[in-house]
Design an enzyme around this catalytic site. Structure first.
Site, PDB file in Angstrom:
ATOM      1  N   LYS A 150     -18.411  -2.123  -3.496  1.00 27.79           N
ATOM      2  CA  LYS A 150     -17.999  -3.505  -3.775  1.00 27.79           C
ATOM      3  C   LYS A 150     -19.047  -4.190  -4.669  1.00 27.79           C
ATOM      4  O   LYS A 150     -20.207  -3.776  -4.675  1.00 27.79           O
ATOM      5  CB  LYS A 150     -17.916  -4.297  -2.458  1.00 27.79           C
ATOM      6  CG  LYS A 150     -16.779  -3.899  -1.542  1.00 27.79           C
ATOM      7  CD  LYS A 150     -16.851  -4.709  -0.243  1.00 27.79           C
ATOM      8  CE  LYS A 150     -15.769  -4.296   0.729  1.00 27.79           C
ATOM      9  NZ  LYS A 150     -14.426  -4.736   0.335  1.00 27.79           N
ATOM     10  N   ARG A 179      -7.430   1.236   6.624  1.00 28.30           N
ATOM     11  CA  ARG A 179      -6.156   1.892   6.957  1.00 28.30           C
ATOM     12  C   ARG A 179      -6.377   3.315   7.462  1.00 28.30           C
ATOM     13  O   ARG A 179      -5.555   3.848   8.183  1.00 28.30           O
ATOM     14  CB  ARG A 179      -5.219   1.848   5.741  1.00 28.30           C
ATOM     15  CG  ARG A 179      -5.706   2.592   4.530  1.00 28.30           C
ATOM     16  CD  ARG A 179      -5.007   2.132   3.255  1.00 28.30           C
ATOM     17  NE  ARG A 179      -5.457   0.811   2.831  1.00 28.30           N
ATOM     18  CZ  ARG A 179      -5.017   0.165   1.755  1.00 28.30           C
ATOM     19  NH1 ARG A 179      -4.083   0.716   0.989  1.00 28.30           N
ATOM     20  NH2 ARG A 179      -5.480  -1.018   1.435  1.00 28.30           N
TER      21      ARG A 179
END
Length: 486
Positions: free
Chosen positions: A259, A333
């Protein structure tokens, strides 16, 4: 200190109207409160305050707060109960004024809804300052009068539940590691005889063949933990439970798909899903709700090391499906895939998972509401009705086959962990990915990325991690405990 509510007059002119507690106090001081308010100029607007000193020896400081219109109720446009929201916001601002005066105790006018008043007080005063030498004075809010003490206690428990989630999300990632998160929740549940907590180590996770979860965890020096909570509040401990599943990434660097550094510190709260579901179970136990709840939280860090997942790697989930990891920052996920497979072991009445899953959810709804993707209109209705009461809103999002094709059209594996059109419908493709690990007919996925933190949007929460939608999950569980659905 004393916080009293006052309603706006229905017409612009005309005297403002006290609550019954305000009326009683005004009689106690021979009408002086009403007199002072009338000479202060314009009537008090919603959420605004006036403070008076020396009116009564028991209450040297009285804060009067504007509650807005007396007949405020459910607003269909806003999807919440406006009256309750007005009370929460007004009480919070009143209590903070007492705190600024460094007064240790405040009595709060129930304002016609003691639960909402308690929530406003307890949520409004909360601040994470564990690691500061200079701390704000602790203020204990109490109910003024005794008429609605049960509702007040319930409101305190709801708010304390959300504050627990706020505490866990706000704490630095070196203080709340996977094991420390699990131990903190275990300690909170220790006093309840009908709760069992299992802190599962990495060896157990491997035995369960949770390859997707382990692939994320292996990039960090912190060992992963699978936290499993059983709250047996139902009349029959064998009754089908409600199963809560929460994403527990205690720090998310993005892994190899790193990120940007700006704002990365906020990723200490990427375990918001686990924090809210675990806090909801702590609250359910404190309320002694008559249903069985199981909480599942896969806990780990997502870090970029020589052992970390690489873009293009293929991993195998618990149900045997292979997943091409095209972006290591779509890691939540992967944890949830394995936890959702495991959730099917319990013959659940419903499976509800919560996760700070996608930036796309924040783009879609901002901080106004949690996005809900569900295969069950029955489940949606319960969540939606609960959120109207709590003011911590939910909004239904699409779970179309259209999105499923975008994650199953994958060159190397059964599924890709990102949609093939990259950013388009990112929250929806993430939900479609999770759906591939669900066979239960009542399942809901709550994407809470947009409601993770509060700047100034929710007036009764200070700036910082929000702990949303803990109260909605608690209210939902309470409604389910009264519902005869099997």
């Amino acid at each position: 200190g004393l916080v009293l509510g006052i309603y706006s007059s229905e017409k612009d002119e005309g005297a403002a109207q006290f609550t019954s507690a305000g009326d009683a106090f005004d009689r106690l001081v021979s009408g002086k409160l009403r007199e002072l308010l009338s000479v202060c100029g314009a009537p008090l607007k919603k959420g605004k305050t006036r403070i008076f000193h020396g009116l009564h020896q028991d209450f040297p400081n009285v804060v009067v707060v504007g509650l807005g219109k007396k007949n405020a109720a459910i607003n269909d446009q806003e999807n919440w109960n406006e009256g309750k929201e007005n009370i929460r916001a007004a009480v919070a601002v009143g209590c903070r004024q007492i705190q600024d005066l460094e007064i240790p105790c405040v009595e709060v006018d129930p304002c016609g809804d003691a639960q909402a008043a308690a929530e406003g007080a307890v949520l409004g005063l909360h601040e994470y300052n564990e690691l500061k030498q200079k701390k704000k004075p602790v203020v204990t809010p109490q109910l003024h009068g005794s008429a609605e003490s049960e509702a007040w206690k319930k409101g305190v428990l709801y708010a304390e539940g959300q504050n627990l989630a706020r505490y866990l999300m706000e704490a630095p990632a070196n203080y709340i590691t996977p094991i420390k998160f699990a131990e903190h929740i275990e300690q909170k549940l220790r006093s309840f005889s009908n709760v069992k907590v299992h802190i599962r180590p990495e060896s157990w996770i491997a035995t369960e063949q949770m390859g997707a979860f382990l692939s994320v965890a292996k990039g960090s020096a912190e060992p992963p933990i699978f936290l499993e909570i059983h709250y047996l509040g139902g009349a029959d401990t064998n009754d089908s439970p409600l199963v809560f599943v929460g994403k527990g990434v205690t720090f998310d660097s993005g892994g190899i798909s790193l990120k940007p550094s700006s704002g990365m510190d906020a990723m200490r709260a990427d375990m918001g899903g686990a924090a809210t579901i675990c806090s909801a179970i702590v609250t359910a136990a404190a309320l002694n709700l008559p249903l069985n709840i199981i909480g599942l939280a896969p806990l780990c860090e997502n870090m970029p090391s020589g052992k970390a997942n690489k873009p293009g790697d293929v991993v195998r989930a618990k149900n045997g499906k292979t997943i091409q990891v095209d972006n290591t920052d779509a890691e939540g996920r992967l944890l949830l895939a394995d936890a959702l497979c495991y959730a099917h072991n319990f013959n659940a009445r419903a499976i509800v998972n919560a996760a700070t899953l996608t930036g796309a959810m924040d783009v879609a709804l901002g901080s106004a509401a949690t996005g809900v993707f569900t295969n069950s209109s029955w489940l949606w209705t319960h969540l939606y009705e609960a959120s109207i009461l709590t003011g911590d809103r939910v909004w239904r999002m699409p779970l179309y086959e259209h999105y499923t094709k975008q994650v199953t059209d994958c060159p190397l594996a059964d599924l890709s962990n990102i949609g093939k059109y990259s950013r388009a419908g990112g929250a929806c493709t993430a939900a479609a990915f999770l759906k591939e690990f669900v066979t239960a007919s009542h399942w809901a996925h709550l994407d809470i990325a947009g409601v993770m933190s509060n700047k100034d949007e929710v007036p009764y929460l200070r700036k910082g991690m929000a702990g949303r939608p803990t109260r909605t999950l608690v209210e939902f569980a309470a409604r389910l405990s009264q519902d005869g659905h099997n």
